[in-house]
Design an enzyme around this catalytic site. Structure first.
Site, PDB file in Angstrom:
ATOM      1  CD  GLU A 178     124.960 -27.055  82.215  1.00  0.00           C
ATOM      2  OE1 GLU A 178     125.757 -27.998  82.335  1.00  0.00           O
ATOM      3  OE2 GLU A 178     123.958 -26.926  82.958  1.00  0.00           O
ATOM      4  CG  ASP A 220     119.503 -31.796  79.275  1.00  0.00           C
ATOM      5  OD1 ASP A 220     119.422 -30.769  79.954  1.00  0.00           O
ATOM      6  OD2 ASP A 220     120.049 -32.845  79.676  1.00  0.00           O
TER       7      ASP A 220
END
Ligand code: FUB
Length: 370
Positions: free
Chosen positions: A271, A61
């Site tokens: 997301e 991420d």
């Protein structure tokens, strides 16, 4: 975040690493089919577009920023907590953040050690997921999602005088925040916005009534013909720690001006959002989760709506795909992750490669495999 532990996903999780190491046998049909979705071709050695930026720890991420001409990467710090994989993503049981830095793309990558530990976040329960960061007036802000002690995700903020920390967390989450994956964007007029949210394990579907409903599964699985759940966007107050006004929907429209629908798994938001501005347009980028694409949609305002334009990165190896985009020295780069080092969904490694805008404003499609 990972959810719906489908047969295909189970097979991918169990067998993809074996495929990579030993080249799948074509008789293992299901395995081969699934492996194809991450381009792990049977009988062929996998060649990755780029290599992990660091291998001493697992990172995912990656939210990249340029502060004072230097590149800082704010990633999740993946660990093997020994928690079995499940629909809620319990196996992503991260406990701290390490910030990476580099002077230039291709330069030496430094792991700056622990910047924030979950034990120092007063309201935190478990699972420190994808963070982001911002800078304003001498202070660096680290934004992070974590489940509170009732197992509900909210977004917190921590501050430091140094881009690599250590960061000190505020005693409470940001009022009005929920779900996961904060992405903070400061516009050319100085206004700062936070995009946030993730469906399924990220719990966004549990907030459709405005308050948390533990059984919120209905919104993604039972309303297939309804408009898809939108990513959220909020203006930040000048203090960078509070929302200014109400949280809004970052709506994605199709080419006819109609909102994307829940059933449109190849295109709807899941997301991992990000925002960058290019030639005066706002590029909202995000992951489609269960279909593993990185897509983009363009708007005339940071608040949207955004018109869907297409996929700009094909699926990486691993279930999750999550990115950030920065410009440095006149070139654009995408930071992303895959599971090259471990072959395991929850033990990822961050990477970087160039991203190119075409003359018509579209983004050139990136294949994470050669
Ligand atoms: O790292 C945990 C979760 O996985 C992130 O919050 C999602 O974006 C996915 O990458």
């Amino acid at each position: 975040m990972s959810k719906q532990f489908t047969t295909a996903k189970l097979i991918l999780t169990l067998f993809a690493p074996l495929c990579i190491l030993s080249a799948c046998n074509s008789s293992t049909k299901k395995t081969a089919d699934v492996a194809d979705s991450t381009k792990v071709d049977t009988g062929k050695k996998v060649k990755y577009l780029s290599q992990p930026l660091i291998s001493s720890i697992y990172t995912a991420d990656p939210s990249a920023h340029v502060f004072n001409g230097k590149i800082y990467i704010y990633p999740s710090h993946d660990i093997n907590a020994g928690i079995p994989e499940n629909d809620n993503g319990d196996h992503f049981a991260m406990k701290d953040y390490h910030i990476l830095s580099m002077d230039s793309i291709g330069g030496k990558v430094t792991d700056n050690g622990v910047a924030l530990d979950i034990k120092d976040i007063p309201w935190a329960g478990r699972q420190l997921w994808a963070p982001d960061a911002a800078y304003k007036n001498g202070t660096y802000y680290l934004y992070f999602p974590v489940k509170d002690k009732k197992d509900v995700f909210h977004i917190g903020v921590a501050t430091s005088a140094n881009p690599v920390g250590p960061f000190k967390a505020e005693p409470e989450p940001i009022a009005g925040s929920y779900s996961i994956d904060p992405a903070v964007f400061t516009d050319t007029d100085g206004k700062t916005y936070m995009y946030f949210g993730g469906i399924w394990g990220g719990q966004l579907q549990r907030w459709t009534t405005g308050k948390y409903e533990a059984d919120g599964s209905k919104t993604d699985s039972k309303q297939e013909d309804a408009p898809a759940i939108s990513c959220k966007v909020a203006l930040l107050k000048p203090d960078m720690k509070t929302f200014d006004g109400t949280v809004k929907d970052a709506v994605i429209l199709d080419s006819l001006g109609k909102p994307l629908l829940t059933k449109d798994h190849d295109r709807r938001f899941f997301e991992g959002s990000w925002m960058h501005k290019y030639n005066g347009k706002y590029y909202f980028t995000y992951s489609t989760g269960d279909t593993h694409f990185l897509c983009y949609a363009i708007g005339n305002s940071p608040l949207g709506p955004f018109t869907y334009k297409g996929v700009f990165m094909k699926p990486v190896q691993g279930w999750t795909t999550h990115h950030s985009i920065i410009e440095i020295k006149g070139k654009w780069y995408i930071f992303y992750h895959d599971t090259q080092l471990s072959g395991k969904t929850h033990l990822r490694n961050v990477k970087v490669t160039e991203l190119q805008h075409n003359a018509d404003g579209s983004i050139k499609l990136i294949d994470p495999f050669l």
